[in-house]
Design a protein around this motif. Structure first.
Motif, PDB file in Angstrom:
ATOM      1  N   PRO A 151      -5.382  -8.535  -2.098  1.00 20.35           N
ATOM      2  CA  PRO A 151      -4.345  -7.717  -2.720  1.00 20.35           C
ATOM      3  C   PRO A 151      -3.067  -8.532  -2.934  1.00 20.35           C
ATOM      4  O   PRO A 151      -2.709  -9.365  -2.114  1.00 20.35           O
ATOM      5  CB  PRO A 151      -4.116  -6.587  -1.728  1.00 20.35           C
ATOM      6  N   SER A 152      -2.435  -8.297  -4.046  1.00 26.81           N
ATOM      7  CA  SER A 152      -1.200  -8.989  -4.365  1.00 26.81           C
ATOM      8  C   SER A 152      -0.052  -7.984  -4.373  1.00 26.81           C
ATOM      9  O   SER A 152      -0.158  -6.938  -5.012  1.00 26.81           O
ATOM     10  CB  SER A 152      -1.325  -9.650  -5.739  1.00 26.81           C
ATOM     11  N   PRO A 153       1.033  -8.291  -3.681  1.00 20.68           N
ATOM     12  CA  PRO A 153       2.155  -7.349  -3.652  1.00 20.68           C
ATOM     13  C   PRO A 153       2.831  -7.206  -5.019  1.00 20.68           C
ATOM     14  O   PRO A 153       3.517  -6.226  -5.276  1.00 20.68           O
ATOM     15  CB  PRO A 153       3.110  -7.951  -2.627  1.00 20.68           C
ATOM     16  N   ASP A 154       2.613  -8.188  -5.921  1.00 12.63           N
ATOM     17  CA  ASP A 154       3.243  -8.152  -7.244  1.00 12.63           C
ATOM     18  C   ASP A 154       2.488  -7.278  -8.239  1.00 12.63           C
ATOM     19  O   ASP A 154       3.035  -6.898  -9.253  1.00 12.63           O
ATOM     20  CB  ASP A 154       3.334  -9.570  -7.822  1.00 12.63           C
ATOM     21  N   ARG A 155       1.242  -6.998  -7.955  1.00  8.81           N
ATOM     22  CA  ARG A 155       0.402  -6.265  -8.912  1.00  8.81           C
ATOM     23  C   ARG A 155       0.219  -4.818  -8.491  1.00  8.81           C
ATOM     24  O   ARG A 155       0.115  -4.510  -7.314  1.00  8.81           O
ATOM     25  CB  ARG A 155      -0.988  -6.884  -8.989  1.00  8.81           C
ATOM     26  N   LYS A 156       0.116  -3.980  -9.501  1.00 12.97           N
ATOM     27  CA  LYS A 156      -0.275  -2.594  -9.240  1.00 12.97           C
ATOM     28  C   LYS A 156      -1.770  -2.597  -8.940  1.00 12.97           C
ATOM     29  O   LYS A 156      -2.530  -3.316  -9.586  1.00 12.97           O
ATOM     30  CB  LYS A 156      -0.044  -1.728 -10.475  1.00 12.97           C
TER      31      LYS A 156
END
Length: 103
Positions: free
Chosen positions: A61-66
């Motif tokens: 999971p990336s904190p920048d992506r929805k």
């Protein structure tokens, strides 16, 4: 009834439903992902199933992506009642056939 039977086991999303139905019927019933969506829509319109948007699991999971969403379908109480009724009808039909075979 195969979609309802599959959803009776656990809530699921469209792609997984098609795979499970194909496997559980030994390929006798082959539903493609593109053909299952209109069926799911009809079942929702008849209030036999409901769909809820849930985040799609990701490996990193990336904190920048929805998060990507997918619809997870489950039986409603109306769908459970229909499935129960169908099961009883099929059981009665099977018993009638069995009696004729035994004669």
């Amino acid at each position: 009834p195969f979609i309802l039977l599959t959803l009776a086991k656990k809530p699921n999303y469209a792609y997984s439903l098609t795979r499970e139905i194909n496997v559980n019927t030994n390929g006798q019933i082959s539903i493609t992902v593109s053909s299952i969506y209109p069926i799911l829509k009809n079942l929702q319109d008849e209030e036999l199933i409901e769909g809820k948007k849930e985040p799609k699991p990701t490996k990193q999971p990336s904190p920048d992506r929805k998060p990507q969403l997918r619809t997870v379908y489950s039986l409603t109480s109306k769908g459970e009642q229909l499935l129960s009724s169908l099961s009883k009808s099929l059981e009665e039909f099977s018993n009638i056939i069995q009696k004729h075979i035994e004669v």
